[in-house]
Scaffold this motif. Sequence first.
Motif, PDB file in Angstrom:
ATOM      1  N   PRO A 202       0.826  -1.218   0.000  1.00  0.00           N
ATOM      2  CA  PRO A 202       0.000   0.000   0.000  1.00  0.00           C
ATOM      3  C   PRO A 202       0.858   1.266   0.000  1.00  0.00           C
ATOM      4  O   PRO A 202       1.855   1.352   0.730  1.00  0.00           O
ATOM      5  CB  PRO A 202      -0.808  -0.120   1.300  1.00  0.00           C
ATOM      6  CG  PRO A 202      -0.769  -1.575   1.657  1.00  0.00           C
ATOM      7  CD  PRO A 202       0.569  -2.058   1.177  1.00  0.00           C
ATOM      8  N   LEU A 203       0.466   2.222  -0.801  1.00  0.00           N
ATOM      9  CA  LEU A 203       1.179   3.498  -0.874  1.00  0.00           C
ATOM     10  C   LEU A 203       1.190   4.191   0.494  1.00  0.00           C
ATOM     11  O   LEU A 203       2.185   4.800   0.878  1.00  0.00           O
ATOM     12  CB  LEU A 203       0.534   4.397  -1.922  1.00  0.00           C
ATOM     13  CG  LEU A 203       1.077   5.822  -2.057  1.00  0.00           C
ATOM     14  CD1 LEU A 203       2.556   5.800  -2.404  1.00  0.00           C
ATOM     15  CD2 LEU A 203       0.295   6.597  -3.101  1.00  0.00           C
ATOM     16  N   SER A 204       0.101   4.073   1.226  1.00  0.00           N
ATOM     17  CA  SER A 204       0.015   4.724   2.538  1.00  0.00           C
ATOM     18  C   SER A 204       1.087   4.204   3.490  1.00  0.00           C
ATOM     19  O   SER A 204       1.658   4.968   4.274  1.00  0.00           O
ATOM     20  CB  SER A 204      -1.373   4.504   3.141  1.00  0.00           C
ATOM     21  OG  SER A 204      -1.683   3.108   3.234  1.00  0.00           O
ATOM     22  N   ASP A 205       1.384   2.894   3.410  1.00  0.00           N
ATOM     23  CA  ASP A 205       2.430   2.326   4.264  1.00  0.00           C
ATOM     24  C   ASP A 205       3.800   2.863   3.881  1.00  0.00           C
ATOM     25  O   ASP A 205       4.632   3.168   4.741  1.00  0.00           O
ATOM     26  CB  ASP A 205       2.435   0.792   4.158  1.00  0.00           C
ATOM     27  CG  ASP A 205       1.225   0.153   4.819  1.00  0.00           C
ATOM     28  OD1 ASP A 205       0.426   0.886   5.434  1.00  0.00           O
ATOM     29  OD2 ASP A 205       1.075  -1.086   4.711  1.00  0.00           O
ATOM     30  N   THR A 206       4.035   2.989   2.583  1.00  0.00           N
ATOM     31  CA  THR A 206       5.323   3.486   2.098  1.00  0.00           C
ATOM     32  C   THR A 206       5.536   4.930   2.533  1.00  0.00           C
ATOM     33  O   THR A 206       6.629   5.313   2.957  1.00  0.00           O
ATOM     34  CB  THR A 206       5.387   3.391   0.558  1.00  0.00           C
ATOM     35  OG1 THR A 206       5.139   2.046   0.163  1.00  0.00           O
ATOM     36  CG2 THR A 206       6.749   3.814   0.052  1.00  0.00           C
ATOM     37  N   ARG A 207       4.468   5.736   2.432  1.00  0.00           N
ATOM     38  CA  ARG A 207       4.564   7.129   2.885  1.00  0.00           C
ATOM     39  C   ARG A 207       4.919   7.199   4.364  1.00  0.00           C
ATOM     40  O   ARG A 207       5.765   7.989   4.786  1.00  0.00           O
ATOM     41  CB  ARG A 207       3.229   7.837   2.657  1.00  0.00           C
ATOM     42  CG  ARG A 207       2.914   8.203   1.219  1.00  0.00           C
ATOM     43  CD  ARG A 207       1.572   8.886   1.190  1.00  0.00           C
ATOM     44  NE  ARG A 207       1.180   9.285  -0.144  1.00  0.00           N
ATOM     45  CZ  ARG A 207      -0.080   9.208  -0.586  1.00  0.00           C
ATOM     46  NH1 ARG A 207      -1.024   8.735   0.196  1.00  0.00           N
ATOM     47  NH2 ARG A 207      -0.376   9.601  -1.802  1.00  0.00           N
TER      48      ARG A 207
END
Length: 411
Positions: A202-207
């Motif tokens: 998930p992009l949110s985790d990477t952010r």
Amino acid sequence: MKQLLQGLTIMHEKGIIHRDIKGQNILLHSPPGSGRVILKIADYGLVKKQEHALQSVQMTIAGTTPFQAPEMLMANARDVKADSTVDIWSAGIVFYQLATHEFPFDPHSLQSIMSFMMNKVLDRPASIEDDQEWDLITKMLSFDRKDRYTASRALDHPFFKAVNDADIPENAIHLAQQAQIAQQQGDISITQFDIDATFAIPLSDTREISGVDPEIENETIVIDYPSVNTVLRLPLSGTEQQNNQLIQLQETKCNNIVRKFKNVVDDEGRKLAIRAGIAESLTYIYETRELSTITQPYSAAYRFIAKPSSVEVRQLLYSKKPYPGLIRLLEHQDSEIVDHAVVTIYNILVSGISTNDTKPSTHFDDIQACDGIDKIFDLFKNNISKYSKDLASICIGRIFKATQLPVEFGF
């Protein structure tokens, strides 16, 4: 990690051995609006193509020292018989880094790395509590390549296979469900990996983890150059732990410079960096520090200050007397740092080429004064990197423009 191993599986089945897997060559891409991150393996400059996939093949030694497999690093000749598991060792080092935030040795000391290889002991850090995770890391970091896992076998390890729905984050499951709906609606870009939640990042985790948004591809990077210069001027005069912490801090500053200038035309920004003393601080490091403590971010920072840039910027760099430090980097054990150094030498050197073909290079005396001509020629004769060898030969031609080559060069 699963995406990386899947990518390596596909490459290896096609007979492609990367030979330089490391964090810097693993890119994170987020298709706009997708909410997911796709891992991409980059930099295929050292690829070895096999006629018969998944078999041993004779190859030249290549790669980045802290990530090189034992059969590469400890070889007594320029060529070695190896196979695609050299990539698995490198991926295993990346896996170890992800789990512990460190290497299993001191990456700045060739002696520490060689000692690790010779002792053949991989100690389990306290931070790795999961038995399956540790078992997979040890299988990927087997010192004997015959015992080392292949990429496909690593994907079949219980660390991945024993995952149940309770272990998968809800946002990853949601991404997989969205992809499945899109596929059912006729989206042909959806792959089997998009609908598998165990592959979803998930992009949110990477952010949250990195503090960087991969969707922002044209991010504006603001650098306080005087502050960076102050950090780069700090000497390695503390304890081993303090020195390693300082190196990490300086690497971060250098990586920011790379992000600022890589593939970006920004002459005014480069002039600000040079006038703030960044180039001089880097060359001072190149000249004075033990080579093993000079890592790729240090050499990459100078490389991307020098190029892409105008002749005016490169002449400004030349005025900062860069050659003694850059020439010294040609003796580095890390082939990528050597590549950085020789391409930087070339880019600065061409700024001194006159349009008058009968006039020698204005840089001749400066390079000669630090024994640079012999060292560049040694690079041409002995380096196994075709990239460095080709650039070295061009540098020699530029240096000796309208000047007779010494007889011992054999041209």
